[in-house]
Design a protein around this motif. Structure first.
Motif, PDB file in Angstrom:
ATOM      1  N   THR A 109       6.423  -2.341  14.898  1.00 30.79           N
ATOM      2  CA  THR A 109       7.820  -2.072  15.238  1.00 30.79           C
ATOM      3  C   THR A 109       8.010  -1.757  16.717  1.00 30.79           C
ATOM      4  OG1 THR A 109       7.552   0.262  14.595  1.00 30.79           O
ATOM      5  CG2 THR A 109       8.396  -1.254  12.925  1.00 30.79           C
ATOM      6  N   ALA A 110       6.923  -1.506  17.443  1.00 28.53           N
ATOM      7  CA  ALA A 110       7.024  -1.228  18.870  1.00 28.53           C
ATOM      8  C   ALA A 110       7.123  -2.505  19.693  1.00 28.53           C
ATOM      9  CB  ALA A 110       5.826  -0.401  19.340  1.00 28.53           C
ATOM     10  N   THR A 111       6.868  -3.652  19.072  1.00 26.64           N
ATOM     11  CA  THR A 111       6.879  -4.931  19.778  1.00 26.64           C
ATOM     12  C   THR A 111       8.202  -5.663  19.534  1.00 26.64           C
ATOM     13  OG1 THR A 111       5.877  -6.103  17.913  1.00 26.64           O
ATOM     14  CG2 THR A 111       4.390  -5.090  19.522  1.00 26.64           C
ATOM     15  N   PRO A 112       8.539  -6.674  20.358  1.00 28.67           N
ATOM     16  CA  PRO A 112       9.797  -7.411  20.176  1.00 28.67           C
ATOM     17  C   PRO A 112      10.027  -7.947  18.772  1.00 28.67           C
ATOM     18  CG  PRO A 112       8.849  -7.947  22.300  1.00 28.67           C
ATOM     19  CD  PRO A 112       7.835  -7.084  21.595  1.00 28.67           C
ATOM     20  N   PRO A 113       8.987  -8.468  18.060  1.00 30.73           N
ATOM     21  CA  PRO A 113       9.242  -8.962  16.699  1.00 30.73           C
ATOM     22  C   PRO A 113       9.437  -7.826  15.689  1.00 30.73           C
ATOM     23  CG  PRO A 113       7.269  -9.981  17.645  1.00 30.73           C
ATOM     24  CD  PRO A 113       7.619  -8.798  18.495  1.00 30.73           C
ATOM     25  N   GLY A 114       9.270  -6.588  16.121  1.00 31.81           N
ATOM     26  CA  GLY A 114       9.326  -5.453  15.207  1.00 31.81           C
ATOM     27  C   GLY A 114      10.568  -5.344  14.347  1.00 31.81           C
ATOM     28  N   PRO A 115      11.777  -5.542  14.931  1.00 31.33           N
ATOM     29  CA  PRO A 115      12.987  -5.439  14.100  1.00 31.33           C
ATOM     30  C   PRO A 115      12.994  -6.379  12.899  1.00 31.33           C
ATOM     31  CG  PRO A 115      13.563  -5.371  16.421  1.00 31.33           C
ATOM     32  CD  PRO A 115      12.087  -5.685  16.355  1.00 31.33           C
ATOM     33  N   MET A 116      12.237  -7.473  12.987  1.00 36.51           N
ATOM     34  CA  MET A 116      12.155  -8.397  11.851  1.00 36.51           C
ATOM     35  C   MET A 116      11.611  -7.696  10.619  1.00 36.51           C
ATOM     36  SD  MET A 116       9.779 -11.819  11.438  1.00 36.51           S
ATOM     37  CE  MET A 116       8.268 -10.825  11.422  1.00 36.51           C
ATOM     38  N   LEU A 117      10.730  -6.729  10.841  1.00 37.46           N
ATOM     39  CA  LEU A 117      10.126  -6.000   9.725  1.00 37.46           C
ATOM     40  C   LEU A 117      11.191  -5.298   8.902  1.00 37.46           C
ATOM     41  CD1 LEU A 117       7.446  -5.016   8.398  1.00 37.46           C
ATOM     42  CD2 LEU A 117       7.501  -3.098   9.989  1.00 37.46           C
ATOM     43  N   PHE A 118      12.093  -4.581   9.583  1.00 42.46           N
ATOM     44  CA  PHE A 118      13.132  -3.843   8.878  1.00 42.46           C
ATOM     45  C   PHE A 118      14.173  -4.776   8.270  1.00 42.46           C
ATOM     46  CE2 PHE A 118      11.449  -0.682  11.814  1.00 42.46           C
ATOM     47  CZ  PHE A 118      11.297   0.400  10.978  1.00 42.46           C
ATOM     48  N   THR A 119      14.524  -5.827   9.009  1.00 38.97           N
ATOM     49  CA  THR A 119      15.510  -6.779   8.494  1.00 38.97           C
ATOM     50  C   THR A 119      15.012  -7.457   7.228  1.00 38.97           C
ATOM     51  OG1 THR A 119      16.324  -7.214  10.732  1.00 38.97           O
ATOM     52  CG2 THR A 119      16.868  -8.829   9.039  1.00 38.97           C
ATOM     53  N   THR A 120      13.754  -7.884   7.254  1.00 34.89           N
ATOM     54  CA  THR A 120      13.173  -8.567   6.099  1.00 34.89           C
ATOM     55  C   THR A 120      13.039  -7.617   4.918  1.00 34.89           C
ATOM     56  OG1 THR A 120      11.918 -10.015   7.582  1.00 34.89           O
ATOM     57  CG2 THR A 120      11.230  -9.943   5.279  1.00 34.89           C
ATOM     58  N   MET A 121      12.579  -6.395   5.177  1.00 39.59           N
ATOM     59  CA  MET A 121      12.426  -5.423   4.094  1.00 39.59           C
ATOM     60  C   MET A 121      13.771  -5.087   3.468  1.00 39.59           C
ATOM     61  SD  MET A 121       9.493  -2.606   4.839  1.00 39.59           S
ATOM     62  CE  MET A 121      10.115  -2.070   6.415  1.00 39.59           C
ATOM     63  N   ALA A 122      14.816  -4.941   4.293  1.00 39.26           N
ATOM     64  CA  ALA A 122      16.132  -4.622   3.762  1.00 39.26           C
ATOM     65  C   ALA A 122      16.633  -5.743   2.852  1.00 39.26           C
ATOM     66  CB  ALA A 122      17.115  -4.380   4.898  1.00 39.26           C
ATOM     67  N   ARG A 134       0.828  -1.208   0.000  1.00 36.70           N
ATOM     68  CA  ARG A 134       0.000   0.000   0.000  1.00 36.70           C
ATOM     69  C   ARG A 134       0.863   1.260   0.000  1.00 36.70           C
ATOM     70  NH1 ARG A 134      -3.669  -1.108  -2.680  1.00 36.70           N
ATOM     71  NH2 ARG A 134      -2.072  -2.600  -3.257  1.00 36.70           N
ATOM     72  N   LEU A 135       2.138   1.124   0.362  1.00 32.48           N
ATOM     73  CA  LEU A 135       3.033   2.284   0.400  1.00 32.48           C
ATOM     74  C   LEU A 135       3.777   2.481  -0.907  1.00 32.48           C
ATOM     75  CD1 LEU A 135       4.610   1.962   3.963  1.00 32.48           C
ATOM     76  CD2 LEU A 135       2.783   3.487   3.231  1.00 32.48           C
ATOM     77  N   GLY A 136       3.920   1.437  -1.705  1.00 32.52           N
ATOM     78  CA  GLY A 136       4.639   1.563  -2.957  1.00 32.52           C
ATOM     79  C   GLY A 136       5.037   0.214  -3.497  1.00 32.52           C
ATOM     80  N   LYS A 137       5.516   0.207  -4.749  1.00 35.77           N
ATOM     81  CA  LYS A 137       5.903  -1.036  -5.403  1.00 35.77           C
ATOM     82  C   LYS A 137       7.351  -1.408  -5.147  1.00 35.77           C
ATOM     83  CE  LYS A 137       2.515  -0.714  -9.125  1.00 35.77           C
ATOM     84  NZ  LYS A 137       2.288  -0.718 -10.584  1.00 35.77           N
ATOM     85  N   SER A 138       8.165  -0.452  -4.760  1.00 36.54           N
ATOM     86  CA  SER A 138       9.581  -0.716  -4.538  1.00 36.54           C
ATOM     87  C   SER A 138       9.836  -0.974  -3.058  1.00 36.54           C
ATOM     88  CB  SER A 138      10.424   0.473  -5.004  1.00 36.54           C
ATOM     89  OG  SER A 138      11.749   0.367  -4.536  1.00 36.54           O
ATOM     90  N   THR A 139      10.399  -2.146  -2.751  1.00 34.44           N
ATOM     91  CA  THR A 139      10.706  -2.480  -1.360  1.00 34.44           C
ATOM     92  C   THR A 139      11.702  -1.495  -0.777  1.00 34.44           C
ATOM     93  OG1 THR A 139      10.359  -4.810  -1.899  1.00 34.44           O
ATOM     94  CG2 THR A 139      11.452  -4.327   0.178  1.00 34.44           C
ATOM     95  N   GLN A 140      12.646  -1.040  -1.596  1.00 36.51           N
ATOM     96  CA  GLN A 140      13.643  -0.092  -1.107  1.00 36.51           C
ATOM     97  C   GLN A 140      12.996   1.230  -0.694  1.00 36.51           C
ATOM     98  OE1 GLN A 140      16.152  -0.371  -4.631  1.00 36.51           O
ATOM     99  NE2 GLN A 140      17.766  -1.309  -3.401  1.00 36.51           N
ATOM    100  N   ASN A 141      12.024   1.697  -1.485  1.00 41.36           N
ATOM    101  CA  ASN A 141      11.338   2.937  -1.136  1.00 41.36           C
ATOM    102  C   ASN A 141      10.522   2.767   0.139  1.00 41.36           C
ATOM    103  OD1 ASN A 141      12.386   4.198  -3.368  1.00 41.36           O
ATOM    104  ND2 ASN A 141      10.568   3.922  -4.636  1.00 41.36           N
ATOM    105  N   VAL A 142       9.880   1.593   0.283  1.00 42.60           N
ATOM    106  CA  VAL A 142       9.091   1.325   1.485  1.00 42.60           C
ATOM    107  C   VAL A 142       9.992   1.291   2.710  1.00 42.60           C
ATOM    108  CG1 VAL A 142       7.632  -0.372   2.641  1.00 42.60           C
ATOM    109  CG2 VAL A 142       7.279   0.104   0.219  1.00 42.60           C
ATOM    110  N   LEU A 143      11.160   0.689   2.571  1.00 44.12           N
ATOM    111  CA  LEU A 143      12.102   0.639   3.687  1.00 44.12           C
ATOM    112  C   LEU A 143      12.547   2.036   4.090  1.00 44.12           C
ATOM    113  CD1 LEU A 143      13.894  -0.910   5.651  1.00 44.12           C
ATOM    114  CD2 LEU A 143      15.597  -1.142   3.826  1.00 44.12           C
ATOM    115  N   ALA A 144      12.838   2.875   3.099  1.00 41.48           N
ATOM    116  CA  ALA A 144      13.246   4.255   3.390  1.00 41.48           C
ATOM    117  C   ALA A 144      12.125   4.997   4.108  1.00 41.48           C
ATOM    118  CB  ALA A 144      13.620   4.972   2.096  1.00 41.48           C
TER     119      ALA A 144
END
Length: 209
Positions: free
Chosen positions: A104-117, A70-80
């Motif tokens: 991202t406020a919960t313990p599994p939250g960092p997984m979101l950024f790691t996976t997106m990167a 919903r934020l965009g088609k590019s994973t890199q742009n979404v990560l930024a």
């Protein structure tokens, strides 16, 4: 007081607006804090309600979306985008990420950024390799990419756009595909890959996909 700010984007190809809206409301987003862009399609399409939603965010708030696309088609742009929220002290909550609700406020939250990167890097490499392989095959087949062909197909425009999104210089990409910048921008707007700034240009007739 911290708030949940919800955002939904509905493309021109899919008018099912109620699904996203219902999920965001069920997640606790108030109707007054729900922003929806309708009819937005294409990686560079304007999304005024997204801008309004981001402006409304304050430190401690949580930005809620149904899925990352919903934020965009590019994973890199979404990560930024996600990293930008983090820098402002805003959390990101994705209701449907890897089969679950990730905040991202919960313990599994960092997984979101790691996976997106990781996905962003893989996406970049795949797009670049796929398009460059296509160009290489055309060269080996004796097709001249240096001159301007009589007919530029929709597929070529999309492939050129993918290369540019992956970081390839615009001048080099249009040269390899044998087209001018003006041709690329006109055709890309006609295909919905970027906003139409003129409003009066007629797209070239091209049935190739």
């Amino acid at each position: 007081m911290t708030k949940l700010i919800g955002y939904a984007r509905i493309s021109t190809r899919n008018g099912a607006t109620d699904g996203q809206r219902a999920e965001l409301l069920a997640a606790g987003v108030r109707r007054d804090d729900l922003y929806v862009d309708e009819g937005s399609s294409g990686a560079r399409a304007p999304r005024p309600q997204l801008d309004v939603a981001v402006t409304a965010l304050e430190p401690g708030d949580t930005f809620v979306i149904v899925s990352l696309d919903r934020l965009g088609k590019s994973t890199q742009n979404v990560l930024a985008f996600a990293e930008g929220l983090s820098g402002r002290g805003v959390e990101l909550r994705v209701l449907n990420f890897c089969g679950g609700d990730v905040d991202t406020a919960t313990p599994p939250g960092p997984m979101l950024f790691t996976t997106m990167a990781a996905l962003g890097q893989m996406e970049h490499e795949i797009k670049r390799e796929r398009v460059l392989d296509s160009i290489d095959r055309r060269r080996k087949a004796g097709k001249n990419l240096g001159g301007r062909p009589r007919r530029i197909t929709n597929r070529q425009i999309r492939n050129a756009n993918r290369l540019m999104e992956a970081g390839e210089p615009t001048a080099l990409v249009v040269r390899d595909f044998g087209m001018s910048r003006a041709t690329f921008y006109r055709r890309a707007r006609a295909l919905g890959l970027m906003p139409d700034q003129s409003g009066d240009e007629k797209p070239e007739i091209d049935d190739a996909v």
